[in-house]
Design an enzyme around this catalytic site. Structure first.
Site, mmCIF file in Angstrom:
data_model
loop_
_atom_site.group_PDB
_atom_site.id
_atom_site.type_symbol
_atom_site.label_atom_id
_atom_site.label_comp_id
_atom_site.label_asym_id
_atom_site.label_seq_id
_atom_site.Cartn_x
_atom_site.Cartn_y
_atom_site.Cartn_z
ATOM 1 N N SER A 259 1.075 -15.183 -33.125
ATOM 2 C CA SER A 259 2.490 -14.860 -33.189
ATOM 3 C C SER A 259 2.699 -13.436 -33.702
ATOM 4 O O SER A 259 1.771 -12.792 -34.209
ATOM 5 C CB SER A 259 3.207 -15.859 -34.107
ATOM 6 O OG SER A 259 4.607 -15.773 -33.939
ATOM 7 N N LYS B 277 -4.051 -13.096 -43.812
ATOM 8 C CA LYS B 277 -3.159 -12.880 -44.960
ATOM 9 C C LYS B 277 -3.395 -13.931 -46.054
ATOM 10 O O LYS B 277 -2.452 -14.358 -46.740
ATOM 11 C CB LYS B 277 -1.692 -12.860 -44.517
ATOM 12 C CG LYS B 277 -1.423 -11.818 -43.424
ATOM 13 C CD LYS B 277 0.047 -11.686 -43.086
ATOM 14 C CE LYS B 277 0.256 -10.657 -41.970
ATOM 15 N NZ LYS B 277 1.658 -10.457 -41.611
ATOM 16 N N MET B 278 -4.650 -14.318 -46.200
ATOM 17 C CA MET B 278 -4.989 -15.280 -47.256
ATOM 18 C C MET B 278 -4.705 -14.711 -48.642
ATOM 19 O O MET B 278 -4.465 -15.467 -49.593
ATOM 20 C CB MET B 278 -6.461 -15.681 -47.135
ATOM 21 C CG MET B 278 -6.777 -16.642 -45.993
ATOM 22 S SD MET B 278 -5.993 -18.261 -46.170
ATOM 23 C CE MET B 278 -6.716 -18.853 -47.705
ATOM 24 N N LEU C 189 3.102 7.891 24.057
ATOM 25 C CA LEU C 189 4.179 8.243 24.981
ATOM 26 C C LEU C 189 4.044 7.502 26.307
ATOM 27 O O LEU C 189 2.946 7.060 26.666
ATOM 28 C CB LEU C 189 4.159 9.750 25.246
ATOM 29 C CG LEU C 189 4.594 10.670 24.099
ATOM 30 C CD1 LEU C 189 4.254 12.119 24.436
ATOM 31 C CD2 LEU C 189 6.083 10.515 23.819
ATOM 32 N N GLY D 3 -1.540 6.545 29.004
ATOM 33 C CA GLY D 3 -2.780 5.877 29.381
ATOM 34 C C GLY D 3 -3.035 4.592 28.609
ATOM 35 O O GLY D 3 -4.133 4.031 28.687
ATOM 36 N N LYS D 4 -2.031 4.108 27.911
ATOM 37 C CA LYS D 4 -2.209 2.913 27.079
ATOM 38 C C LYS D 4 -2.634 1.702 27.904
ATOM 39 O O LYS D 4 -3.632 1.040 27.583
ATOM 40 C CB LYS D 4 -0.895 2.581 26.345
ATOM 41 C CG LYS D 4 -0.355 3.690 25.467
ATOM 42 C CD LYS D 4 0.958 3.293 24.819
ATOM 43 C CE LYS D 4 2.065 2.996 25.829
ATOM 44 N NZ LYS D 4 2.400 4.159 26.677
ATOM 45 N N SER E 192 6.386 1.500 21.998
ATOM 46 C CA SER E 192 6.760 1.177 20.602
ATOM 47 C C SER E 192 6.972 2.457 19.803
ATOM 48 O O SER E 192 6.201 2.783 18.909
ATOM 49 C CB SER E 192 5.696 0.287 19.951
ATOM 50 O OG SER E 192 4.387 0.741 20.180
#
Length: 639
Positions: A25, A157-158, A470, A474-475, A543
């Site tokens: 904590s 913190k003993m 374009l 040739g795609k 595209s």
């Protein structure tokens, strides 16, 4: 160790590195404890000490504040709390340590999950004045859930309770009882004063009644060899396909990844998942050179005897020890986001080297970490809640339970819109076997053929190759030639282009910007279906807009489907000279509007997987393209 300097047996290797996560904590003293460990073990440089002394004076608190050694963020120093996870390395003569100082505030519990996920030991700080608080239990619960094998209650913190033995034993007993309910295998408790150094590095005369070791010695004595003997079955997720582009290594093909389970040896027979192909390990390369064997957490490059179709996201295992293939996952999730998790929400699941889209099908229960009770079917999981959930995956994953393997049994949930990590998950144990022939968790069910089963039966993987450029670049010519070569080699391939799409599926679309975007979207969805069916979809479309192409790529990524973009880079002059359909001529004459390259823009890809320069010999172009597809794993071998 053999003559080459390699370790003969990984199980005989010394356990040198210990990963420690501290938790607890707020104000329990985690940062001070780590500062004390670093200071008293002589692991702090002079300049660091001077900086801490200077900052302590500037703050005017009248003491040397060791917490400043780990509270590095300005906000942490000003507020006196830990916000982020601070990692510190130090070593003693017996062992090296990586310390993770994790936040104590409930708001930052998610950071504690990060720090403890790879820890060997979790040290939970408890203020002796306050005892075991809800946050202490939360962190113990998280450590046990994360399968941290060793848990230490550090009662700090003993000095503020006058080293009261009865108080320490009361806290230790409560913590041990809670840890026992969690199933924690190894629990210890130490009384300390981090501020003054009692029982941190050296023992303390103030606690003469305590007969155990100080914290550092306890950490040095943790038996990691026993932990690491349980290596489990071989697990090696493939992170990268290594193909050096130089004359010396032109035949080199290796598969890089980090072992998360088991031992891998040269000559081992392995199974490549999800396809199921089997081969043997030809060699294992590490950062330090070739090795005969490897074990977790080594990162290695594995070369195989056979030229198999292996890519990122695949996994190696020994035959007969495969993980489960699941499209529905039951898991424990720690929710990390301000926005709550609700059934029906969609996320990305990042698991080892794979990513899949998922829907949160159900929230089964939420755990009350105070009493470990379960609240069934809560409407949501809020920030820091821990609950049991069911996830429905868009594509299957290869998983173990978290109890079996902390890497292949864990995942993170990512918000698709913000890319923020919103949840950390741990795969639940599989249900006990029953008489039902086909569990709903298994992808390969009667009447429903899963993708991996289909690809395995067909002997090939699906994928999309997207040609853009374009008009008249040739795609389609390249795509059709590639289709012919692949089909002749016995590979399923199919071209989608303007001719067969515009006369059928997309026949109702015009040519304005919205219609073009829809044309690309529909083509992308058709390609995804073909890819899922095990076909190489060859899409040849202008595209012109990058956003439309990126959307198609993202849709493929959602389903963990391969996508390979090819930019056919032919100049506008060359395209106009070709002009097979007379479109450029009509556009120049003012008879056609919206012509890409003339009065409508074309946005070239910024990061295409391949660029093909127009005008080259077709056969040479095909050879280069096939080689690139083989290198990325879309094609299994020379076609």
């Amino acid at each position: 160790m053999n003559s080459d300097g390699n370790i003969d047996n990984p199980l005989d290797a010394p356990a040198e590195l210990l990963r420690v996560a501290t938790a607890g904590s707020v104000d329990d003293g985690k940062s001070t404890l780590i500062g004390r460990l670093l200071h008293d073990s002589k692991a702090i440089h002079d300049d660091q000490l001077e900086a801490v002394e200077r900052t302590s004076r500037e703050r005017g608190d009248g003491r040397f504040d060791l917490a400043l050694l780990t509270d590095g963020l300005r906000a942490e120093r000003e507020q006196g709390i830990t916000i982020d996870v601070a990692y510190r390395f130090f070593a003693t003569a017996r062992r090296s340590f990586i310390l993770a100082d994790t936040p104590g505030h409930v708001r930052y519990t998610r950071n504690m999950v990060t720090g403890a996920s790879s820890a060997d030991v979790a040290v939970v700080l408890i203020d002796a004045r306050n005892g075991v608080l809800e946050q202490s239990k939360r962190h113990a619960f998280l450590a046990a859930t994360l399968r941290v094998p060793h848990l230490v209650a550090c009662v700090n913190k003993m000095d503020l309770v006058d080293w009261d033995q009865e108080r320490f034993e009361e806290i230790a007993a409560e913590f041990r009882a809670f840890a026992a309910r969690l199933g924690a295998p190894d629990v210890a408790a130490v009384p300390v004063s981090a501020l003054h150094g009692d029982n941190v590095v050296e023992g303390s005369a103030n606690a003469s009644w305590y007969d155990g070791p100080p914290l550092l010695r306890l950490l040095e004595d943790v038996d990691l060899e026993a932990d690491r003997r349980a290596l489990g079955p071989l697990r090696l997720p493939v992170q990268w396909v290594v193909r050096p582009h130089d004359d010396e290594h032109h035949d080199y093909r290796g598969y890089a990844g980090q072992l998360t389970g088991g031992v891998l040896r040269q000559g081992d027979e392995i199974e490549v998942l999800p396809g199921g192909a089997r081969t043997r390990v030809a060699s294992i390369d590490s950062f330090d050179g070739p090795v005969d064997e490897a074990w977790p957490p080594m990162s290695v490059i594995v070369r195989l005897d056979d030229d198999l179709d292996v890519s990122r996201g695949d996994s190696f295992c020994h035959p007969g020890t495969a993980p489960r293939v699941l499209s529905t996952i039951d898991a424990t999730v720690c929710w990390l986001d301000e926005r709550p998790a609700r059934p029906g929400a969609r996320y990305l699941v990042k698991h080892t080297t794979r990513t899949a889209r998922a829907e949160l099908a159900a929230i089964v229960s939420r755990t009350d970490v105070e009493d470990l009770s379960l609240l069934p079917s809560p409407p949501e999981l809020a920030l820091n809640d821990i609950g049991r959930v069911t996830l429905q995956l868009a594509s299957p994953l290869l998983v173990d339970s978290y109890a079996e393997n902390r890497t292949t049994g864990s995942f993170i949930l990512i918000d698709e819109d913000t890319n923020a990590t919103v949840g950390a998950g741990m795969v639940a144990e599989p249900p006990p076997p029953d008489d039902t022939p086909h569990s709903p968790n298994v992808v390969w069910q009667r009447g429903s053929v899963g993708r991996e089963e289909r690809w395995l039966a067909l002997g090939q993987r699906g994928g999309t190759v997207w040609f853009t450029g374009l008009p008249a670049s040739g795609k389609s010519t390249i795509a059709q030639a590639l289709e012919a070569r692949l089909v002749a080699a016995g590979r399923s391939a199919y071209v989608l282009d303007g001719d067969n799409l515009r006369h059928g599926l997309n026949g109702d679309l015009g040519f304005d910007a919205a219609a073009r975007a829809e044309n690309v979207r529909r083509a992308g969805e058709a390609a995804r279906i073909l890819t899922d069916a095990g076909t190489l979809a060859l899409v040849a479309l202008v595209s012109p807009y990058a956003a439309d192409r990126d959307a198609v790529r993202a849709r493929h990524a959602e389903g963990h489907l391969p996508f390979f973009e090819v930019f056919v880079d032919t100049s506008l002059d060359e395209c106009e000279n070709r002009d097979p359909k007379g479109l450029y001529k009509r556009a120049r004459a003012g008879e056609l509007s919206g012509m890409t390259g003339i009065d409508d823009p074309y946005e070239p890809p910024a990061n295409a997987e391949m660029v093909l320069v127009g005008g080259r010999q077709l056969e040479q172009t095909l050879d280069d393209l096939v080689a690139a597809l083989e290198e990325t794993g879309l094609l299994p071998g020379r076609t």
